[in-house]
Design a protein around this motif. Structure first.
Motif, PDB file in Angstrom:
ATOM      1  N   VAL A 160      59.501  46.305  71.253  1.00  0.00           N
ATOM      2  CA  VAL A 160      59.217  45.438  70.097  1.00  0.00           C
ATOM      3  C   VAL A 160      58.470  44.187  70.550  1.00  0.00           C
ATOM      4  O   VAL A 160      57.494  43.762  69.911  1.00  0.00           O
ATOM      5  N   ILE A 161      58.910  43.590  71.661  1.00  0.00           N
ATOM      6  CA  ILE A 161      58.243  42.392  72.191  1.00  0.00           C
ATOM      7  C   ILE A 161      56.791  42.694  72.560  1.00  0.00           C
ATOM      8  O   ILE A 161      55.868  41.921  72.241  1.00  0.00           O
ATOM      9  N   LEU A 162      56.566  43.831  73.223  1.00  0.00           N
ATOM     10  CA  LEU A 162      55.204  44.207  73.619  1.00  0.00           C
ATOM     11  C   LEU A 162      54.327  44.486  72.402  1.00  0.00           C
ATOM     12  O   LEU A 162      53.126  44.186  72.411  1.00  0.00           O
ATOM     13  N   LEU A 163      54.916  45.043  71.373  1.00  0.00           N
ATOM     14  CA  LEU A 163      54.160  45.263  70.130  1.00  0.00           C
ATOM     15  C   LEU A 163      53.726  43.936  69.522  1.00  0.00           C
ATOM     16  O   LEU A 163      52.589  43.800  69.039  1.00  0.00           O
ATOM     17  N   HIS A 164      54.613  42.936  69.544  1.00  0.00           N
ATOM     18  CA  HIS A 164      54.265  41.620  69.000  1.00  0.00           C
ATOM     19  C   HIS A 164      53.206  40.928  69.855  1.00  0.00           C
ATOM     20  O   HIS A 164      52.302  40.267  69.313  1.00  0.00           O
ATOM     21  N   VAL A 185      55.659  58.668  55.192  1.00  0.00           N
ATOM     22  CA  VAL A 185      56.260  57.427  54.680  1.00  0.00           C
ATOM     23  C   VAL A 185      55.364  56.237  54.986  1.00  0.00           C
ATOM     24  O   VAL A 185      55.237  55.309  54.190  1.00  0.00           O
ATOM     25  N   VAL A 186      54.721  56.252  56.169  1.00  0.00           N
ATOM     26  CA  VAL A 186      53.848  55.140  56.570  1.00  0.00           C
ATOM     27  C   VAL A 186      52.374  55.519  56.412  1.00  0.00           C
ATOM     28  O   VAL A 186      51.496  54.896  57.004  1.00  0.00           O
ATOM     29  N   LYS A 187      52.109  56.560  55.645  1.00  0.00           N
ATOM     30  CA  LYS A 187      50.757  57.005  55.344  1.00  0.00           C
ATOM     31  C   LYS A 187      49.946  57.319  56.605  1.00  0.00           C
ATOM     32  O   LYS A 187      48.763  56.982  56.710  1.00  0.00           O
ATOM     33  N   GLY A 188      50.620  57.946  57.564  1.00  0.00           N
ATOM     34  CA  GLY A 188      49.939  58.398  58.763  1.00  0.00           C
ATOM     35  C   GLY A 188      49.649  57.330  59.798  1.00  0.00           C
ATOM     36  O   GLY A 188      48.975  57.595  60.793  1.00  0.00           O
ATOM     37  N   ASN A 189      50.162  56.119  59.600  1.00  0.00           N
ATOM     38  CA  ASN A 189      49.917  55.012  60.534  1.00  0.00           C
ATOM     39  C   ASN A 189      50.879  55.109  61.721  1.00  0.00           C
ATOM     40  O   ASN A 189      52.062  54.781  61.600  1.00  0.00           O
ATOM     41  N   THR A 190      50.375  55.547  62.867  1.00  0.00           N
ATOM     42  CA  THR A 190      51.221  55.777  64.039  1.00  0.00           C
ATOM     43  C   THR A 190      51.862  54.493  64.551  1.00  0.00           C
ATOM     44  O   THR A 190      53.053  54.464  64.862  1.00  0.00           O
ATOM     45  N   ILE A 191      51.078  53.417  64.661  1.00  0.00           N
ATOM     46  CA  ILE A 191      51.593  52.139  65.169  1.00  0.00           C
ATOM     47  C   ILE A 191      52.682  51.591  64.253  1.00  0.00           C
ATOM     48  O   ILE A 191      53.709  51.063  64.724  1.00  0.00           O
ATOM     49  N   GLU A 192      52.491  51.722  62.961  1.00  0.00           N
ATOM     50  CA  GLU A 192      53.510  51.253  62.016  1.00  0.00           C
ATOM     51  C   GLU A 192      54.809  52.032  62.202  1.00  0.00           C
ATOM     52  O   GLU A 192      55.905  51.453  62.178  1.00  0.00           O
ATOM     53  N   LEU A 193      54.683  53.323  62.427  1.00  0.00           N
ATOM     54  CA  LEU A 193      55.869  54.149  62.646  1.00  0.00           C
ATOM     55  C   LEU A 193      56.567  53.762  63.955  1.00  0.00           C
ATOM     56  O   LEU A 193      57.802  53.698  64.014  1.00  0.00           O
ATOM     57  N   VAL A 194      55.786  53.486  64.999  1.00  0.00           N
ATOM     58  CA  VAL A 194      56.350  53.041  66.274  1.00  0.00           C
ATOM     59  C   VAL A 194      57.119  51.734  66.094  1.00  0.00           C
ATOM     60  O   VAL A 194      58.219  51.562  66.630  1.00  0.00           O
ATOM     61  N   TYR A 195      56.547  50.805  65.333  1.00  0.00           N
ATOM     62  CA  TYR A 195      57.173  49.498  65.122  1.00  0.00           C
ATOM     63  C   TYR A 195      58.491  49.635  64.373  1.00  0.00           C
ATOM     64  O   TYR A 195      59.525  49.106  64.792  1.00  0.00           O
ATOM     65  N   TYR A 196      58.473  50.346  63.265  1.00  0.00           N
ATOM     66  CA  TYR A 196      59.704  50.562  62.490  1.00  0.00           C
ATOM     67  C   TYR A 196      60.756  51.261  63.351  1.00  0.00           C
ATOM     68  O   TYR A 196      61.941  50.902  63.322  1.00  0.00           O
ATOM     69  N   ASN A 197      60.323  52.267  64.095  1.00  0.00           N
ATOM     70  CA  ASN A 197      61.238  53.055  64.901  1.00  0.00           C
ATOM     71  C   ASN A 197      61.967  52.187  65.927  1.00  0.00           C
ATOM     72  O   ASN A 197      63.186  52.300  66.103  1.00  0.00           O
ATOM     73  N   ASN A 198      61.244  51.304  66.598  1.00  0.00           N
ATOM     74  CA  ASN A 198      61.853  50.468  67.634  1.00  0.00           C
ATOM     75  C   ASN A 198      62.711  49.350  67.061  1.00  0.00           C
ATOM     76  O   ASN A 198      63.797  49.076  67.583  1.00  0.00           O
ATOM     77  N   VAL A 199      62.248  48.686  66.012  1.00  0.00           N
ATOM     78  CA  VAL A 199      63.019  47.594  65.410  1.00  0.00           C
ATOM     79  C   VAL A 199      64.350  48.107  64.868  1.00  0.00           C
ATOM     80  O   VAL A 199      65.420  47.552  65.153  1.00  0.00           O
ATOM     81  N   GLY A 233      54.176  59.847  72.343  1.00  0.00           N
ATOM     82  CA  GLY A 233      54.892  60.919  71.636  1.00  0.00           C
ATOM     83  C   GLY A 233      54.446  61.081  70.207  1.00  0.00           C
ATOM     84  O   GLY A 233      54.186  62.193  69.734  1.00  0.00           O
ATOM     85  N   PHE A 234      54.322  59.954  69.483  1.00  0.00           N
ATOM     86  CA  PHE A 234      53.892  60.029  68.087  1.00  0.00           C
ATOM     87  C   PHE A 234      52.442  60.494  67.980  1.00  0.00           C
ATOM     88  O   PHE A 234      52.090  61.257  67.085  1.00  0.00           O
ATOM     89  N   LEU A 235      51.587  60.017  68.901  1.00  0.00           N
ATOM     90  CA  LEU A 235      50.186  60.423  68.883  1.00  0.00           C
ATOM     91  C   LEU A 235      50.062  61.915  69.137  1.00  0.00           C
ATOM     92  O   LEU A 235      49.303  62.613  68.466  1.00  0.00           O
ATOM     93  N   GLN A 236      50.838  62.430  70.098  1.00  0.00           N
ATOM     94  CA  GLN A 236      50.761  63.848  70.417  1.00  0.00           C
ATOM     95  C   GLN A 236      51.172  64.712  69.237  1.00  0.00           C
ATOM     96  O   GLN A 236      50.511  65.689  68.910  1.00  0.00           O
ATOM     97  N   ILE A 237      52.261  64.341  68.581  1.00  0.00           N
ATOM     98  CA  ILE A 237      52.731  65.136  67.445  1.00  0.00           C
ATOM     99  C   ILE A 237      51.742  65.049  66.284  1.00  0.00           C
ATOM    100  O   ILE A 237      51.530  66.020  65.552  1.00  0.00           O
ATOM    101  N   LYS A 238      51.104  63.880  66.137  1.00  0.00           N
ATOM    102  CA  LYS A 238      50.153  63.711  65.039  1.00  0.00           C
ATOM    103  C   LYS A 238      48.922  64.590  65.216  1.00  0.00           C
ATOM    104  O   LYS A 238      48.411  65.168  64.251  1.00  0.00           O
TER     105      LYS A 238
END
Length: 316
Positions: free
Chosen positions: A53-57, A181-195, A247-252
């Motif tokens: 989360v810190i690295l994302l910010h 749910v996040v309209k295909g936005n991988t980074i948004e999904l990563v952020y929600y997932n970690n927080v 991981g999310f990019l690969q599955i996408k």
């Protein structure tokens, strides 16, 4: 699809799979190194998601990416993903704590059969006879590997390995659904997932009273364990951030089954490295089980035809 687009598509698949394998290998070996010294699996996982989360910010501050504002409806919609993610990370880490790094592949060998089953149940993704044959072979490999180690490997490690296989398979399926749910936005999904995962891990730390062990670790700051833990959380926190994206990019860009195939290939490399780094024993049964698990992956790549159709269904 034009020839140039097809080349770009294949290049993205190769990049995402390779990226995932390298980051996952580093995560496993550093986690094992830390767990050999300090038995704080949930605290370790909590620090990893917090660092992500810190690295994302930091990435957002420097304009590398744009982070979303947390939305209540999206948080609710992503609860299945968070639950599976927390369970999966917990099962993976506890399994790794109880088994050798070289046996970790065998303990979690049932990922592909469960992935195929759940892909059919939840994504209506049909499976070829070759894939079903591959699942049968990997089951044989699992039983060969486990039966040969029954006197030297912890039963708890095997149980958590099976639970890890189930949760990992479900995780790939749920990610595929959660992207909508996040309209295909991988980074948004990563952020929600970690927080949200960071919030979910806190009760587990207190439930298993790891805060007491962590306090003792800090008080004995001169001991090697505290230094190992600090270095471990810094390295795994950074690569945990990368593996989320990978991981999310690969599955996408591929499919859940392809994701699991690359995970299995990574597990074979991990077994070999485990022998060199930690001196893990490679018994005949262990090697035989791993060989069967690796052998079935060759036939599994015929499922690549399902990837494009699955992506078209998602876009539709």
């Amino acid at each position: 699809m034009s020839k140039s687009q097809e080349i770009i598509s294949r290049g993205m698949v190769i990049f995402s799979v390779s990226f995932y394998i390298v980051t996952a290998l580093i995560m496993v070996f550093v986690n094992k190194w830390v767990l050999n010294s300090v038995s704080l699996p949930f605290t370790l996982l909590w620090f990893q998601v917090i660092m992500a989360v810190i690295l994302l910010h930091f990435s957002s501050i420097f304009g590398i990416l744009q982070l979303p504002i947390l939305d209540k409806e999206k948080c609710i919609g992503l609860l299945p993903l968070i639950a599976i993610n927390v369970l999966g990370l917990s099962f993976n880490t506890i399994c790794l704590q109880y088994v050798d790094a070289s046996f970790y592949q065998v303990a979690r060998a049932l990922v592909l059969p469960f992935t195929v089953l759940f892909s059919f149940m939840f994504l209506s993704q049909k499976t070829s006879y070759k894939i079903l044959l591959a699942c049968f072979v990997v089951c044989i490999g699992f039983f060969v590997g486990v039966s040969s180690e029954r006197l030297s490997i912890s039963l708890i490690g095997i149980i958590f390995g099976i639970c890890s296989s189930i949760s990992t398979a479900l995780h790939a399926i749920v990610i595929k659904k959660s992207l909508t749910v996040v309209k295909g936005n991988t980074i948004e999904l990563v952020y929600y997932n970690n927080v949200l995962s960071a919030i979910a891990f806190l009760p587990l730390i207190f439930l298993f009273r790891e805060q007491n062990q962590y306090s003792e670790l800090l008080q004995n700051s001169t001991r090697g364990e505290s230094r190992t833990f600090l270095i471990g959380i810094l390295i795994t926190g950074f690569f945990g951030f990368l593996i989320n994206v990978a991981g999310f990019l690969q599955i996408k860009v591929t499919s859940p089954v392809t994701h699991m195939i690359s995970s299995a290939f990574r597990g074979v490399v991990q077994t070999i490295l485990g022998n060199f780094i930690f001196g893990d024993l490679l018994t005949t049964g262990r090697v035989g089980g791993i060989f069967l698990i690796l052998f079935e992956r060759g036939d599994s790549f015929d499922n690549r035809k399902d990837v494009n159709s699955d992506e078209r269904d998602e876009k539709a």
